[in-house]
Design a protein around this motif. Structure first.
Motif, PDB file in Angstrom:
ATOM      1  N   LYS A 320     -31.596  -1.319  -0.839  1.00 51.66           N
ATOM      2  CA  LYS A 320     -30.228  -1.800  -0.677  1.00 51.66           C
ATOM      3  C   LYS A 320     -29.392  -0.726   0.003  1.00 51.66           C
ATOM      4  N   GLN A 321     -28.632  -1.129   1.016  1.00 54.25           N
ATOM      5  CA  GLN A 321     -27.814  -0.168   1.764  1.00 54.25           C
ATOM      6  C   GLN A 321     -26.711  -0.951   2.465  1.00 54.25           C
ATOM      7  N   GLY A 322     -25.520  -0.912   1.918  1.00 57.35           N
ATOM      8  CA  GLY A 322     -24.411  -1.618   2.538  1.00 57.35           C
ATOM      9  C   GLY A 322     -24.414  -3.108   2.221  1.00 57.35           C
ATOM     10  N   ARG A 323     -23.491  -3.789   2.836  1.00 54.29           N
ATOM     11  CA  ARG A 323     -23.306  -5.222   2.618  1.00 54.29           C
ATOM     12  C   ARG A 323     -24.112  -6.018   3.625  1.00 54.29           C
ATOM     13  N   SER A 324     -24.778  -7.071   3.182  1.00 51.83           N
ATOM     14  CA  SER A 324     -25.599  -7.871   4.080  1.00 51.83           C
ATOM     15  C   SER A 324     -24.747  -8.493   5.181  1.00 51.83           C
ATOM     16  N   PRO A 325     -25.156  -8.383   6.435  1.00 49.71           N
ATOM     17  CA  PRO A 325     -24.380  -8.966   7.539  1.00 49.71           C
ATOM     18  C   PRO A 325     -24.639 -10.452   7.741  1.00 49.71           C
ATOM     19  N   ILE A 326     -25.556 -11.048   6.994  1.00 53.76           N
ATOM     20  CA  ILE A 326     -25.869 -12.464   7.171  1.00 53.76           C
ATOM     21  C   ILE A 326     -25.679 -13.201   5.851  1.00 53.76           C
ATOM     22  N   GLU A 327     -25.306 -14.436   5.964  1.00 57.13           N
ATOM     23  CA  GLU A 327     -25.069 -15.269   4.779  1.00 57.13           C
ATOM     24  C   GLU A 327     -26.397 -15.590   4.090  1.00 57.13           C
ATOM     25  N   ASN A 328     -26.386 -15.516   2.768  1.00 54.39           N
ATOM     26  CA  ASN A 328     -27.575 -15.806   1.959  1.00 54.39           C
ATOM     27  C   ASN A 328     -28.760 -14.899   2.339  1.00 54.39           C
ATOM     28  N   GLY A 329     -28.443 -13.642   2.683  1.00 53.94           N
ATOM     29  CA  GLY A 329     -29.501 -12.691   3.019  1.00 53.94           C
ATOM     30  C   GLY A 329     -30.191 -12.159   1.782  1.00 53.94           C
ATOM     31  N   GLN A 330     -31.113 -11.234   2.006  1.00 51.04           N
ATOM     32  CA  GLN A 330     -31.857 -10.648   0.900  1.00 51.04           C
ATOM     33  C   GLN A 330     -31.033  -9.600   0.155  1.00 51.04           C
ATOM     34  N   GLY A 331     -29.970  -9.142   0.798  1.00 52.39           N
ATOM     35  CA  GLY A 331     -29.174  -8.097   0.177  1.00 52.39           C
ATOM     36  C   GLY A 331     -29.783  -6.716   0.323  1.00 52.39           C
ATOM     37  N   THR A 332     -30.764  -6.596   1.214  1.00 45.82           N
ATOM     38  CA  THR A 332     -31.416  -5.313   1.461  1.00 45.82           C
ATOM     39  C   THR A 332     -31.381  -5.028   2.960  1.00 45.82           C
ATOM     40  N   ILE A 333     -31.946  -3.901   3.371  1.00 47.40           N
ATOM     41  CA  ILE A 333     -31.850  -3.525   4.785  1.00 47.40           C
ATOM     42  C   ILE A 333     -32.583  -4.477   5.714  1.00 47.40           C
ATOM     43  N   VAL A 334     -33.440  -5.342   5.176  1.00 48.84           N
ATOM     44  CA  VAL A 334     -34.139  -6.296   6.039  1.00 48.84           C
ATOM     45  C   VAL A 334     -33.166  -7.263   6.709  1.00 48.84           C
ATOM     46  N   ASP A 335     -31.935  -7.351   6.188  1.00 56.03           N
ATOM     47  CA  ASP A 335     -30.938  -8.244   6.770  1.00 56.03           C
ATOM     48  C   ASP A 335     -30.312  -7.688   8.041  1.00 56.03           C
ATOM     49  N   PHE A 336     -30.403  -6.394   8.267  1.00 55.97           N
ATOM     50  CA  PHE A 336     -29.749  -5.781   9.418  1.00 55.97           C
ATOM     51  C   PHE A 336     -30.565  -6.020  10.693  1.00 55.97           C
ATOM     52  N   ALA A 337     -29.862  -6.308  11.765  1.00 53.41           N
ATOM     53  CA  ALA A 337     -30.505  -6.724  13.016  1.00 53.41           C
ATOM     54  C   ALA A 337     -31.502  -5.694  13.526  1.00 53.41           C
ATOM     55  N   ASP A 338     -31.137  -4.411  13.472  1.00 50.55           N
ATOM     56  CA  ASP A 338     -32.038  -3.409  14.041  1.00 50.55           C
ATOM     57  C   ASP A 338     -33.281  -3.234  13.188  1.00 50.55           C
ATOM     58  N   VAL A 339     -33.125  -3.312  11.877  1.00 49.09           N
ATOM     59  CA  VAL A 339     -34.302  -3.237  11.011  1.00 49.09           C
ATOM     60  C   VAL A 339     -35.191  -4.456  11.236  1.00 49.09           C
ATOM     61  N   ARG A 340     -34.567  -5.621  11.352  1.00 50.67           N
ATOM     62  CA  ARG A 340     -35.342  -6.844  11.608  1.00 50.67           C
ATOM     63  C   ARG A 340     -36.070  -6.726  12.952  1.00 50.67           C
ATOM     64  N   ARG A 341     -35.387  -6.155  13.963  1.00 48.03           N
ATOM     65  CA  ARG A 341     -36.027  -5.958  15.266  1.00 48.03           C
ATOM     66  C   ARG A 341     -37.264  -5.088  15.141  1.00 48.03           C
ATOM     67  N   MET A 342     -37.151  -3.984  14.419  1.00 47.72           N
ATOM     68  CA  MET A 342     -38.287  -3.080  14.280  1.00 47.72           C
ATOM     69  C   MET A 342     -39.443  -3.758  13.557  1.00 47.72           C
ATOM     70  N   LEU A 343     -39.146  -4.464  12.497  1.00 52.60           N
ATOM     71  CA  LEU A 343     -40.212  -5.115  11.726  1.00 52.60           C
ATOM     72  C   LEU A 343     -40.917  -6.190  12.545  1.00 52.60           C
ATOM     73  N   ILE A 344     -40.141  -6.980  13.279  1.00 58.37           N
ATOM     74  CA  ILE A 344     -40.772  -8.035  14.089  1.00 58.37           C
ATOM     75  C   ILE A 344     -41.600  -7.418  15.208  1.00 58.37           C
ATOM     76  N   GLN A 345     -41.098  -6.354  15.815  1.00 63.33           N
ATOM     77  CA  GLN A 345     -41.892  -5.701  16.854  1.00 63.33           C
ATOM     78  C   GLN A 345     -43.185  -5.145  16.275  1.00 63.33           C
ATOM     79  N   MET A 346     -43.120  -4.546  15.091  1.00 64.28           N
ATOM     80  CA  MET A 346     -44.332  -4.034  14.439  1.00 64.28           C
ATOM     81  C   MET A 346     -45.350  -5.146  14.259  1.00 64.28           C
ATOM     82  N   LYS A 347     -44.877  -6.277  13.766  1.00 65.94           N
ATOM     83  CA  LYS A 347     -45.782  -7.403  13.506  1.00 65.94           C
ATOM     84  C   LYS A 347     -46.323  -8.003  14.798  1.00 65.94           C
ATOM     85  N   ALA A 348     -45.446  -8.143  15.800  1.00 65.85           N
ATOM     86  CA  ALA A 348     -45.856  -8.764  17.067  1.00 65.85           C
ATOM     87  C   ALA A 348     -46.846  -7.891  17.824  1.00 65.85           C
TER      88      ALA A 348
END
Length: 571
Positions: A320-348
Motif C-alpha cells: 500500500k502506498q498512497g491513494r488508489s488512482p482508479i475506482e474500485n482498485g486494489q488499494g495497492t501499488i498495482v493500481d498505479f499506471a506506471d506499476v501496471r505498465r511494468m507488470l504488463i511488460q514483464m508478462k508480455a
C-alpha cells in the motif's frame, strides 16, 4: 520463494501457437498424447513449485563451498537434485534404449523453464547433463554409450562441458589443453579449464567431464581440437565409480549471482580420458551439445523472468502506498499506471520469449522426427534469437522486478535482486548474445536469407488472414514484418563487418517481430476477447514499435563505430 509454474501458458502455447501438434503426429512421437503431455507438465510443475522453489533463497545465502578439495553444495540441494533425478526428469528426452523417456525435446524445454523459474542455480545441473547425453548419443562409441548414457539419463551421474581456458574464451581455437595417447587406448589429458558450471559437487555419484583438448598432431585453431570423456572417478569393470582420476578443483569462482551453482576452475593433471568421436573433430561433437544448450540457456532466461514477474506481482498486490488512482482498485501499488505498465511488460515479454523458445524446440523435434533439412534450418535460425531474446528478457524483467519493489527491491531481504544477479550470466555464457547475433547475420544467412524470408512469409500470411478481425494489430505486425524484410535484404548486400556492426539490434528486431507474431496468434486462438488478446494488444502497440529504431541502428554500418579512435576512447 513462492513460485507457481505457468502450466496453462505452456498448454496454450503448445496447443494453439507453436505447432506442437505436428510433433505428436510424427511416427517418432506418436505416443505423446494429450494425457501424457498433461501429466508431464503437471507433475513437473508440482516438483518445481513444492520441492525446488523453496531452495532458491537458501542457495543464494548459503552457496557452494570448496572444503579440503571437496565441493559442498547448498543445504537442501542434494534432496532437490534427487527429486529431479528420481522423477526421470534428467533423461526426459533421452533415448529409451539407454534409459531415457524418449519424449519430445519441447517437453524437456518446458520442464527446464519451470526448474529455472523455481531455482536457476540447481536447475542448471540437469541442463548440462542433458546436453552431454545428446552429444554422446550422436558421437560416442557404442561402448561409451552403454557405459555412460544409462547413468546420465537416470541422473546417477552428471555431465559438464569444458571449453573455456584462461586464454581461450570465445576464441575456442586457442585451447591449449593437451591430450597424449596412452598404450591402452586412453589419453592423458593435461591443462586447466575455467568457468565449469557444476564442475564438482556432492549431489551425484560421478561427474563426467567432456573436455576439449589438442592432440600432438592437432592443427592450430578449432580444426585441431578433439573431444574427450574425462570422469571424476574412473568406472571399474562393473561400471561403477572406481579410483579417483587425476583431476581436481583448484577453486570456485566468486560470482555476483548463482551462488548455489559451483563454478569451478578445473585442473587436469594427466587425467585419463577417452576420445569422443573422431580425432580433430571435437568441435563438431561439442557443438551438438552447445546448440541445444544455447536454446536451453535462453529458456533459463525465460524461467527466471517468470519467477521475477511472479515475485513482483505478489509485492505489488500487497504494498500500500498512497491513494488508489482508479475506482474500485486494489488499494495497492498495482493500481498505479506506471506499476501496471511494468507488470504488463514483464508478462508480455516473458510470454513472447517463451513462445519463441518453444517454437524453436518444436523445430528441433520435427528435425529429429522427419530428418527434413528445412526443419533443421529453422531450428538453427531460431536458436540464436531464442537464446538472446530469452536471456535479454530475463535480465530486463528481473530489473523491472527490482523497480516494482522500489526501495525494497534494493534491499536483499526481499529476494528481488537475486533474480537479477542470477540471470545476468545467461547473456554471457554459451556464447555471448553478441556472438549469437554475429552467427545470425553470417552463418545463418549463408542460405541467402531463405529461412529468414520463409519466417517472414509465415508472419505476413497469418497477419493478412486475421486483418478483418484484428485490424490495427494485424496491420502493425504485417508492417513490421515488411520493414524487417527490407532490412534483411539490405543486410545481405553488405560486407561482414557492416553486418556485424548492426547484428545485435537486427537480432533484437527479429525477436520483436516474432514475439508480436506469436502474441497475435494467441489472440486469434483466444477468439479476440480475453486476457491473452489484451496482452497481445499491449505488446503490439507498446513494444513492437521498438523494431523500427532497432532496424535503423542495424543499418547504420560499421564506419561510425570506428570514427572514434582508441585514443579518443581513452581520453
Amino acid at each position: 520463494m513462492p513460485f507457481a509454474a505457468p502450466v496453462r501458458d505452456f498448454r496454450f502455447l503448445l496447443d494453439h501457437v507453436v505447432g506442437f501438434k505436428a510433433v505428436t503426429e510424427t511416427e517418432r512421437f506418436a505416443d505423446t498424447d494429450d494425457d501424457t503431455v498433461g501429466a508431464i507438465l503437471s507433475e513437473a510443475a508440482k516438483m518445481a513449485d513444492e520441492v525446488i522453489a523453496p531452495l532458491q533463497r537458501n542457495g543464494d545465502l548459503n552457496g557452494a563451498v570448496l572444503e579440503n578439495g571437496v565441493v559442498r553444495t547448498s543445504p537442501g540441494f542434494k534432496d532437490g537434485y534427487d527429486a529431479i533425478a528420481n522423477g526421470g526428469w534428467v533423461g526426459i528426452s533421452g533415448n529409451p534404449e539407454y534409459g531415457g523417456m524418449g519424449l519430445p525435446f519441447t517437453l524437456a524445454a518446458s520442464v527446464n523453464d519451470m526448474l529455472s523459474g523455481a531455482c536457476l542455480a540447481l536447475g542448471l545441473n540437469p541442463l548440462l547433463t542433458q546436453g552431454q547425453i545428446e552429444a554422446l548419443e550422436a558421437h560416442a562409441s557404442d561402448a561409451m554409450k552403454d557405459l555412460y548414457l544409462p547413468k546420465l539419463n537416470s541422473g546417477e551421474w552428471t555431465g559438464t562441458m569444458n571449453l573455456t581456458e584462461p586464454q581461450a574464451g570465445s576464441d575456442v581455437g586457442a585451447v591449449a589443453t593437451k591430450a597424449v595417447a596412452n598404450d591402452d587406448g586412453t589419453y592423458a589429458i593435461t591443462g586447466q579449464k575455467i568457468y565449469i558450471s557444476w564442475g564438482d559437487h556432492d549431489v551425484a555419484g560421478n561427474v563426467c567431464h567432456l573436455v576439449l583438448a589438442r592432440l600432438p598432431d592437432g592443427k592450430p585453431g578449432t580444426k585441431g581440437i578433439s573431444l574427450f570423456m574425462v570422469p571424476k572417478f574412473i568406472p571399474d569393470d562393473d561400471g561403477n565409480p572406481g579410483k579417483a582420476n587425476d583431476l581436481r578443483v583448484v577453486s570456485l569462482e566468486h560470482k555476483m549471482g548463482l551462488h548455489g551453482s559451483p563454478t569451478c576452475v578445473m585442473s587436469y593433471e594427466g587425467a585419463t580420458g577417452w576420445i569422443v568421436g573422431e580425432e580433430h573433430a571435437g568441435m563438431a561433437a561439442m557443438f551438438t551439445m552447445m546448440n541445444n544448450a544455447r536454446l536451453l540457456v535462453g529458456i533459463q532466461g525465460v524461467g527466471v523472468a517468470e519467477g521475477a514477474y511472479q515475485h513482483a506481482l505478489a509485492y505489488a498486490l500487497e504494498r500500500k502506498q498512497g491513494r488508489s488512482p482508479i475506482e474500485n482498485g486494489q488499494g495497492t501499488i498495482v493500481d498505479f499506471a506506471d506499476v501496471r505498465r511494468m507488470l504488463i511488460q514483464m508478462k508480455a515479454e516473458t510470454y513472447a520469449a517463451r513462445a519463441i523458445a518453444l517454437a524453436c524446440s518444436v523445430a528441433i523435434d520435427m528435425s529429429h522426427a522427419t530428418g527434413e533439412d528445412e526443419w533443421e534450418a529453422r531450428a538453427a535460425f531460431l536458436t540464436p534469437i531464442a537464446k538472446s531474446y530469452g536471456t535479454d528478457t530475463g535480465i530486463k524483467v528481473s530489473e523491472l522486478g527490482v523497480q516494482v519493489h522500489g526501495g525494497m527491491g534494493y534491499v536483499e531481504e526481499t529476494g528481488a535482486a537475486q533474480y537479477s544477479r542470477d540471470v545476468r550470466v545467461t547473456s554471457i555464457y554459451e556464447g555471448t548474445n553478441g556472438i549469437q547475433a554475429m552467427d545470425l547475420v553470417a552463418r545463418k544467412m549463408m542460405d541467402g536469407g531463405d529461412m529468414a524470408f520463409r519466417l517472414l512469409d509465415e508472419i505476413e500470411t497469418d497477419a493478412e488472414a486475421c486483418r478483418g478481425t484484428f485490424g490495427d494489430m494485424a496491420d502493425a505486425v504485417f508492417g513490421a514484418a515488411e520493414t524487417l524484410r527490407e532490412a534483411t535484404e539490405w543486410l545481405l548486400e553488405q560486407e561482414l563487418q557492416d553486418r556485424f556492426a548492426g547484428a545485435v539490434p537486427y537480432q533484437a528486431a527479429f525477436a520483436r517481430v516474432l514475439g508480436a507474431h506469436f502474441h497475435l496468434r494467441s489472440a486469434v486462438a483466444e477468439g479476440g476477447e480475453g486476457p491473452r488478446t489484451e496482452l497481445a494488444r499491449f505488446y503490439i502497440e507498446r513494444v513492437l514499435p521498438e523494431h523500427d529504431s532497432l532496424l535503423k541502428a542495424a543499418q547504420a554500418g560499421a564506419e561510425g563505430l570506428y570514427g572514434l579512435s582508441v585514443e579518443a576512447l581513452a581520453s
